[in-house]
Design an enzyme around this catalytic site. Structure first.
Site, PDB file in Angstrom:
ATOM      1  CE1 TYR A   1       1.228  -0.199   4.161  1.00 23.80           C
ATOM      2  CE2 TYR A   1       0.179   1.960   4.352  1.00 23.80           C
ATOM      3  CZ  TYR A   1       0.799   1.150   4.959  1.00 23.80           C
ATOM      4  OH  TYR A   1       1.530   1.227   6.202  1.00 23.80           O
TER       5      TYR A   1
ATOM      6  CE  LYS B   1       3.146   3.507   3.171  1.00 25.69           C
ATOM      7  NZ  LYS B   1       3.200   3.520   4.616  1.00 25.69           N
TER       8      LYS B   1
ATOM      9  CD  GLU C   1      10.189   1.995  10.106  1.00 23.81           C
ATOM     10  OE1 GLU C   1      10.179   2.910   9.547  1.00 23.81           O
ATOM     11  OE2 GLU C   1      10.103   0.555   9.819  1.00 23.81           O
TER      12      GLU C   1
ATOM     13  CG  LEU D   1       8.222   2.700   4.863  1.00 22.17           C
ATOM     14  CD1 LEU D   1       7.820   1.420   4.010  1.00 22.17           C
ATOM     15  CD2 LEU D   1       7.038   3.402   5.110  1.00 22.17           C
TER      16      LEU D   1
HETATM   17  N1  PDD Z   1       2.800   5.232   7.524  1.00 20.60           N
HETATM   18  N2  PDD Z   1       7.704   4.047   8.975  1.00 20.60           N
HETATM   19  C1  PDD Z   1       6.625   3.283   8.964  1.00 20.60           C
HETATM   20  C2  PDD Z   1       6.505   2.012   9.677  1.00 20.60           C
HETATM   21  C3  PDD Z   1       5.319   3.655   8.282  1.00 20.60           C
HETATM   22  O1  PDD Z   1       4.197   3.205   8.485  1.00 20.60           O
HETATM   23  C4  PDD Z   1       5.404   5.269   8.049  1.00 20.60           C
HETATM   24  C5  PDD Z   1       4.201   5.885   7.021  1.00 20.60           C
HETATM   25  C6  PDD Z   1       6.584   5.767   7.924  1.00 20.60           C
HETATM   26  C7  PDD Z   1       6.661   7.125   7.247  1.00 20.60           C
HETATM   27  O2  PDD Z   1       6.680   7.126   5.805  1.00 20.60           O
HETATM   28  P1  PDD Z   1       5.984   8.103   5.089  1.00 20.60           P
HETATM   29  O3  PDD Z   1       6.914   9.414   5.318  1.00 20.60           O
HETATM   30  O4  PDD Z   1       6.274   7.902   3.524  1.00 20.60           O
HETATM   31  O5  PDD Z   1       4.630   8.483   5.300  1.00 20.60           O
HETATM   32  C8  PDD Z   1       7.666   5.241   8.432  1.00 20.60           C
HETATM   33  C9  PDD Z   1       1.710   5.751   6.726  1.00 20.60           C
HETATM   34  C10 PDD Z   1       1.452   7.122   7.009  1.00 20.60           C
HETATM   35  C11 PDD Z   1       0.670   4.744   7.219  1.00 20.60           C
HETATM   36  O6  PDD Z   1       0.825   3.558   7.423  1.00 20.60           O
HETATM   37  O7  PDD Z   1      -0.569   5.345   7.520  1.00 20.60           O
END
Ligand code: PDD
Length: 287
Positions: free
Chosen positions: A34, A148, A180, A204
């Site tokens: 996703y 993801k 993270e 991620l």
């Molecule tokens: N989550 N690490 C993890 C485990 C995440 O699920 C996310 C983002 C990030 C940050 O990635 P980005 O800057 O591309 O949003 C890091 C999204 C927002 C979610 O699952 O809703």
């Protein structure tokens, strides 16, 4: 204009009419990937980068990309146009499709493609001004956190620990190193130097993480992309979390103890302002 219009396998429809068969491998195995794309003033932010990461996630789990970048761009534009609100958060998901339950990949399943949009809720002023509290936990997720994947049970369990503790996030350590957080990337500041855990299979590759490092480079922050130990994290002057929906937030408590002096630090304040400025500039150019 209506809210809650979603896209499923070639059709737009109200959310409450969208149905996926129970044998969808997304439901049975969590077999899908996703993206979450923030939309400001009806313009998707960093769309090319999100589509590139989507391709990497699909490649990582050997699902063929069902759409070209041009088709994704058109679909995302249409879902934004069909939903209320200028600032949205577009969610898209691709699963391996519907097949009789068998761990091995089906030969002829067609990918399930789903998109929805939610209002974009960025952090309230209190969180920006005061920072957020966090706890920590051992990172017990799988070793392909760079994908993801919709298989988010590990992340959900880790996020729930934060909720149960009445805090905003759970920071994760694996083998003594900061990875993270359950749904964000994490940065640390020590002695004026911004430290970013490197992108590898354990984190991620955040789009917001990249924006923060781009700003850091352009504005001559002193920064290092390198492994950050748990001890360094606990001894940090500042800790930040970043994601598409949280943008950049200061962590002011970790496991009940203040981070630095317990207030959002000067580098955070500078980065937060620059991030807002960067967003405005990009959006003005897109308009
Ligand atoms: N989550 N690490 C993890 C485990 C995440 O699920 C996310 C983002 C990030 C940050 O990635 P980005 O800057 O591309 O949003 C890091 C999204 C927002 C979610 O699952 O809703």
């Amino acid at each position: 204009m209506t809210s809650d219009i979603v896209y499923l396998n070639g059709e737009f429809m109200p959310l409450n009419e969208a149905r996926v068969p129970v044998l969808d491998r997304g439901f049975i195995f969590g077999d899908g990937v996703y993206e979450v794309i923030p939309v400001y003033s009806r313009h998707p932010f960093r769309l090319a980068e999100h589509l590139r990461r989507l391709q990497n996630s699909l490649d990582g789990v050997r699902i063929a990309n069902p759409l070209s970048d041009a088709e994704w761009t058109r679909l995302i534009g249409e879902i934004v146009a069909r939903n209320d609100g200028d600032d949205q958060s577009v969610y898209l998901q691709v699963t391996r499709g519907v097949a009789k339950r068998d761990h091995a990949f089906p030969k002829d399943a067609k990918q399930t493609v789903f998109l929805m949009s939610n209002p974009l809720t960025t952090p309230p002023a209190a969180q920006i001004n005061d920072g957020v509290a966090t706890i920590s936990a051992s990172d017990f997720r799988w070793l392909r956190c760079d994908v993801k994947s919709v298989s988010l049970l590990g992340n959900c369990l880790l996020k729930q620990m934060a909720v149960d503790a009445g805090v905003a996030e759970t920071l994760l350590f694996r083998d003594g190193k900061l990875t993270e957080a359950s749904s964000c990337n994490v940065f640390v500041v020590k002695n004026g130097v911004l430290l970013a855990p490197p992108k590898n299979n354990l984190v991620l590759p955040g789009i917001t993480y990249d924006v923060v490092l781009e700003i850091a480079r352009a504005r001559e922050f002193e920064f290092e992309v390198r492994e950050v130990s748990e001890a360094e994290t606990r001894d940090a002057d500042e800790i930040w979390i970043t994601s598409s929906t949280k943008e950049v937030l200061a962590v002011t408590r970790l496991d009940g103890r203040p981070v630095g002096n317990g207030k959002p630090g000067p580098l955070f304040q500078r980065m937060h302002a620059l991030y807002q400025e960067f967003k405005q500039t990009v959006m003005r150019r897109a308009a």
